[in-house]
Write an enzyme that holds these catalytic residues in place. Structure first.
Site, PDB file in Angstrom:
ATOM      1  N   GLY A 377      -1.490   1.083  -3.952  1.00 48.12           N
ATOM      2  CA  GLY A 377      -1.350   1.812  -5.210  1.00 48.12           C
ATOM      3  C   GLY A 377      -0.563   3.097  -5.052  1.00 48.12           C
ATOM      4  N   CYS A 378      -0.844   3.847  -3.971  1.00 47.66           N
ATOM      5  CA  CYS A 378      -0.108   5.094  -3.745  1.00 47.66           C
ATOM      6  C   CYS A 378       1.363   4.827  -3.437  1.00 47.66           C
ATOM      7  CB  CYS A 378      -0.753   5.889  -2.621  1.00 47.66           C
ATOM      8  SG  CYS A 378      -2.282   6.706  -3.098  1.00 47.66           S
ATOM      9  N   ARG A 379       1.628   3.775  -2.678  1.00 39.56           N
ATOM     10  CA  ARG A 379       3.026   3.424  -2.407  1.00 39.56           C
ATOM     11  C   ARG A 379       3.792   3.207  -3.708  1.00 39.56           C
ATOM     12  NH1 ARG A 379       5.002  -2.153   0.667  1.00 39.56           N
ATOM     13  NH2 ARG A 379       7.258  -1.907   0.245  1.00 39.56           N
TER      14      ARG A 379
END
Length: 413
Positions: A377-379
């Site tokens: 998700g952060c990527r």
């Protein structure tokens, strides 16, 4: 109504991913396309009972009520690009068709979810928040962080740069921005496993102190310092940065701490760091940022806040620079490394997948799935400019307005 029909009503009749559900309904996937698998009725209960849709979906994934056949990153990327605009009346109809109020029965909450107590950003609560995230186990972090044990954005020379090379380059970029020289005293606040401390001592002959609120990090870092024969120059302590004495350091690095201190505490944070620096000293502040200054600091009650960074908060680069200036720093340089963090997360994600079985043995399936979801998700957040990473370099001029900086940057070559 079968779940496959509900799925197409939400994402469209030609979804970019496959779908299958426990009720037997399915949508075929294209060649190599990932498949979203709703494996259990509790998935709907998680979605309906959570205050935020993404939190309910995260809970369902963490527990295995929802799974993905294929690449999680590819599935989330394809769904990220969809523009879902479903009228509220349509949502009510779908709600009724799937069971209505029966859906509100909430299944057990995953054990990994944080429940902190005490005053926000008190020293004790901050210690609990840091422990929640970082004291999962050093062996687990080694599986995806690699040999550097650096848990912050790396700096990539090219797309062929390895993770270890990029983490070394990050530490060296910080060292050059601070203009480290033998004999200087460096304070690294929120030092993690001591990567910056060890780099500064080994390559620049600097006497370096790192402080962290994670006891496991401090123990690992101090052992690494001794193993590398750096104990005469480097040290890591289990200590709150606010308890470090003032007026003792030539330079300060803060790499990934600002996100943890709370937006309401930015003024006191930068003032505290300013007071610990000698006149003429530099501060390098490296942290995740919002791409703007609108809206909340973080989605309260969302997946990241509940499972990954409790009490975490992000600010835009503008307010951060203002707080640095107001504390007395002259900000001389700022740099956005957003794309570099996307590459860093991709490397961590690849490491985790490569060591998946070992990760599950160490921390259990739910925790391993939590970290997989978080990294992916952060990527995507960094790739799509939902979040950024800024380094800001400030100098403490003092009353004499010392010529503390060169006319042009010396760290760009």
């Amino acid at each position: 109504m079968q779940l496959a029909e509900v799925f197409t009503r939400i994402v469209g009749n030609d979804p970019p991913v496959g779908f299958r559900a426990y009720d037997g309904s399915a949508i075929p996937a294209g060649p190599d396309a990932p498949v979203l698998d709703v494996r259990d009725q509790t998935a709907l209960n998680y979605l309906a009972s959570a205050r935020r849709f993404e939190l309910g979906l995260a809970r369902a994934y963490i527990t295995g009520a929802v799974d993905v056949a294929g690449d999680l990153y590819e599935l989330m990327k394809k769904l990220w690009m969809l523009e879902v605009q479903l009228p509220k009346l349509e949502l009510v109809k779908l709600w009724s068709a799937l069971g209505g109020l029966k859906l509100l029965k909430r299944p057990p909450i995953p054990a990994r979810e944080a429940h902190l107590s005490g005053r926000s950003h008190s020293k004790s609560r901050d210690a609990d928040a840091i422990s929640h995230h970082y004291d999962v186990g050093n062996d687990f972090y080694e599986l995806f962080l690699g040999d550097s044990m650096a848990y912050t954005c790396a700096v990539y020379e090219s797309h062929d740069t390895t993770l270890e090379q990029a983490q070394w380059a990050k530490h060296d970029l910080v060292a050059r921005k601070l203009d480290l020289k033998p004999g200087m005293r460096l304070l690294d606040v929120g030092c993690g496993w001591g990567g910056m401390v060890r780099h500064a001592a080994k390559h620049y002959g600097v006497k370096a102190l790192g402080v962290t609120l994670s006891k496991e990090q401090a123990e690992w870092a101090q052992k690494a310092i001794v193993d590398q024969g750096l104990q005469d120059l480097a040290e890591v302590k289990f200590l709150d940065y606010r308890d470090v004495p003032d007026d003792e350091y030539d330079v300060i690095s803060s790499i990934g701490l600002t996100e943890h201190i709370g937006r309401e505490n930015l003024a006191s944070y930068f003032s505290s760091l300013y007071s610990k620096l000698k006149v003429g000293g530099r501060l390098l502040n490296h942290c995740i940022t919002k791409p703007d200054s609108k809206g909340p600091a973080i989605a309260r009650g969302g997946f990241i806040e509940r499972y990954i960074f409790p009490d975490g908060a992000l600010s835009g680069p503008g307010p951060l620079m203002t707080h640095m200036h107001d504390a007395g720093f002259e900000v001389q340089h700022a740099e956005n490394l957003r794309e570099h963090y996307a590459l860093t997360l991709a490397a961590w994600e690849a490491n985790l997948e490569r060591n998946w079985d070992d990760a599950v043995k160490l921390v259990g399936l739910e925790t391993a799935r939590t970290w997989r979801l978080y990294l992916v998700g952060c990527r995507l957040g960094f790739e799509h400019n939902g979040i950024q990473l800024h380094q800001m370099l400030g100098v403490k001029l003092g009353d004499q307005l010392l010529p503390a900086m060169p006319l042009r940057p010396t760290w760009t070559s």
